[in-house]
Design a protein around this motif. Structure first.
Motif, PDB file in Angstrom:
ATOM      1  N   ASP A  15     -26.985  -5.436  -6.773  1.00 15.99           N
ATOM      2  CA  ASP A  15     -27.662  -6.536  -7.485  1.00 15.99           C
ATOM      3  C   ASP A  15     -26.664  -7.598  -7.920  1.00 15.99           C
ATOM      4  O   ASP A  15     -26.342  -7.674  -9.095  1.00 15.99           O
ATOM      5  CB  ASP A  15     -28.416  -5.976  -8.689  1.00 15.99           C
ATOM      6  N   PRO A  16     -26.176  -8.427  -6.992  1.00 14.01           N
ATOM      7  CA  PRO A  16     -26.487  -8.546  -5.572  1.00 14.01           C
ATOM      8  C   PRO A  16     -25.433  -7.863  -4.706  1.00 14.01           C
ATOM      9  O   PRO A  16     -24.396  -7.418  -5.192  1.00 14.01           O
ATOM     10  CB  PRO A  16     -26.426 -10.059  -5.352  1.00 14.01           C
ATOM     11  N   VAL A  17     -25.702  -7.831  -3.408  1.00 15.92           N
ATOM     12  CA  VAL A  17     -24.745  -7.315  -2.437  1.00 15.92           C
ATOM     13  C   VAL A  17     -23.565  -8.284  -2.363  1.00 15.92           C
ATOM     14  O   VAL A  17     -23.735  -9.499  -2.421  1.00 15.92           O
ATOM     15  CB  VAL A  17     -25.398  -7.114  -1.051  1.00 15.92           C
ATOM     16  N   VAL A  39     -30.882   1.685  -2.026  1.00 14.86           N
ATOM     17  CA  VAL A  39     -30.924   0.841  -3.213  1.00 14.86           C
ATOM     18  C   VAL A  39     -31.636   1.605  -4.316  1.00 14.86           C
ATOM     19  O   VAL A  39     -32.817   1.941  -4.189  1.00 14.86           O
ATOM     20  CB  VAL A  39     -31.659  -0.487  -2.920  1.00 14.86           C
ATOM     21  N   PHE A  40     -30.894   1.874  -5.368  1.00 17.54           N
ATOM     22  CA  PHE A  40     -31.436   2.637  -6.483  1.00 17.54           C
ATOM     23  C   PHE A  40     -32.416   1.786  -7.281  1.00 17.54           C
ATOM     24  O   PHE A  40     -32.110   0.664  -7.671  1.00 17.54           O
ATOM     25  CB  PHE A  40     -30.306   3.135  -7.386  1.00 17.54           C
ATOM     26  N   HIS A  41     -33.593   2.344  -7.510  1.00 17.17           N
ATOM     27  CA  HIS A  41     -34.628   1.688  -8.313  1.00 17.17           C
ATOM     28  C   HIS A  41     -34.717   2.408  -9.655  1.00 17.17           C
ATOM     29  O   HIS A  41     -35.094   3.571  -9.712  1.00 17.17           O
ATOM     30  CB  HIS A  41     -35.978   1.733  -7.592  1.00 17.17           C
ATOM     31  N   ASN A  42     -34.317   1.714 -10.699  1.00 18.63           N
ATOM     32  CA  ASN A  42     -34.381   2.273 -12.050  1.00 18.63           C
ATOM     33  C   ASN A  42     -35.457   1.505 -12.807  1.00 18.63           C
ATOM     34  O   ASN A  42     -35.243   0.352 -13.193  1.00 18.63           O
ATOM     35  CB  ASN A  42     -33.014   2.140 -12.740  1.00 18.63           C
ATOM     36  N   ALA A  43     -36.605   2.143 -13.033  1.00 14.28           N
ATOM     37  CA  ALA A  43     -37.738   1.476 -13.668  1.00 14.28           C
ATOM     38  C   ALA A  43     -37.431   1.038 -15.097  1.00 14.28           C
ATOM     39  O   ALA A  43     -38.068   0.118 -15.613  1.00 14.28           O
ATOM     40  CB  ALA A  43     -38.956   2.396 -13.654  1.00 14.28           C
ATOM     41  N   SER A  44     -36.441   1.650 -15.736  1.00 18.20           N
ATOM     42  CA  SER A  44     -36.127   1.283 -17.120  1.00 18.20           C
ATOM     43  C   SER A  44     -35.177   0.094 -17.214  1.00 18.20           C
ATOM     44  O   SER A  44     -34.919  -0.404 -18.298  1.00 18.20           O
ATOM     45  CB  SER A  44     -35.534   2.485 -17.863  1.00 18.20           C
ATOM     46  N   LYS A  45     -34.658  -0.368 -16.074  1.00 15.79           N
ATOM     47  CA  LYS A  45     -33.761  -1.527 -16.069  1.00 15.79           C
ATOM     48  C   LYS A  45     -34.339  -2.615 -15.178  1.00 15.79           C
ATOM     49  O   LYS A  45     -34.901  -2.332 -14.131  1.00 15.79           O
ATOM     50  CB  LYS A  45     -32.391  -1.141 -15.505  1.00 15.79           C
ATOM     51  N   SER A  46     -34.193  -3.847 -15.623  1.00  8.89           N
ATOM     52  CA  SER A  46     -34.606  -4.950 -14.741  1.00  8.89           C
ATOM     53  C   SER A  46     -33.344  -5.641 -14.251  1.00  8.89           C
ATOM     54  O   SER A  46     -32.504  -6.057 -15.036  1.00  8.89           O
ATOM     55  CB  SER A  46     -35.520  -5.924 -15.481  1.00  8.89           C
ATOM     56  N   GLY A  47     -33.212  -5.737 -12.955  1.00  5.96           N
ATOM     57  CA  GLY A  47     -32.054  -6.392 -12.357  1.00  5.96           C
ATOM     58  C   GLY A  47     -32.303  -7.879 -12.244  1.00  5.96           C
ATOM     59  O   GLY A  47     -33.408  -8.370 -12.515  1.00  5.96           O
ATOM     60  N   GLU A  53     -36.237  -7.814  -3.194  1.00  4.61           N
ATOM     61  CA  GLU A  53     -35.314  -8.891  -2.848  1.00  4.61           C
ATOM     62  C   GLU A  53     -33.961  -8.328  -2.402  1.00  4.61           C
ATOM     63  O   GLU A  53     -33.367  -8.822  -1.442  1.00  4.61           O
ATOM     64  CB  GLU A  53     -35.100  -9.823  -4.048  1.00  4.61           C
ATOM     65  N   ARG A  54     -33.498  -7.287  -3.081  1.00  3.46           N
ATOM     66  CA  ARG A  54     -32.221  -6.671  -2.702  1.00  3.46           C
ATOM     67  C   ARG A  54     -32.317  -6.059  -1.313  1.00  3.46           C
ATOM     68  O   ARG A  54     -31.387  -6.170  -0.508  1.00  3.46           O
ATOM     69  CB  ARG A  54     -31.807  -5.626  -3.732  1.00  3.46           C
TER      70      ARG A  54
END
Length: 163
Positions: A15-17, A39-47, A53-54
């Protein structure tokens, strides 16, 4: 009997590459038959960028690497590995501080699922580079074109001009 394909995964938030990420992925793609970027998706964090998009940025910036696949995941990377028949996690390390953290993760991943970790030293050109630094520089109008692909630089510029 045909030998099993050698598969590896490069997990992260991307986030980002950056060119540092792409260097590790590209070098891994030379060593393994198939490399997954997870690409790790962490629902508790907003990138800054959504997972979608990533994924799009990674697919575009690795289009010239035919043995690289891109996917997202949440949960444990060892579960992703088991679902995709992947035996190795590849992690880029920039400094001793990276290694200290990544070694603990490697030992946990081996304990949880028997998944090996390969540590790849970062190319010295990218030893200081992180997504956080790139985002900070872009936020304040810094020139980031030597650190990220042109598409990523444009998206960062657009993102920060909207705010």
């Amino acid at each position: 009997m045909k030998p099993q394909a050698r598969r590896a995964v490069c997990p992260g938030s991307f986030d980002p590459v950056t060119y540092g990420h792409l260097d590790i992925v590209g070098r891994s793609a030379e060593l393994y038959d198939e490399v997954w970027i997870a690409v790790f998706h962490n629902a508790s964090k907003s990138g800054l960028f959504s997972v979608e998009e990533r994924l799009e940025l990674l697919e575009a910036t690795t289009a010239d690497m035919p043995n690289v696949k891109v996917a997202s995941f949440s949960g444990l990377v060892v579960d992703f590995c088991q679902q995709h028949d992947i035996g190795v996690i590849v992690k880029g390390v920039r400094a001793v501080s990276d290694f200290d953290y990544e070694l603990q993760m490697a030992q946990m991943n081996y304990g949880l699922g028997g998944i090996e970790t390969m540590f790849m030293p970062t190319n010295p050109l990218y030893s200081f580079l992180s997504s956080s630094l790139v985002k900070d520089a872009a936020k304040w109008g810094g020139k980031i074109s030597s650190h990220v692909p042109e598409l990523v630089a444009r998206r960062l510029e657009e993102r920060f001009s909207d705010s």
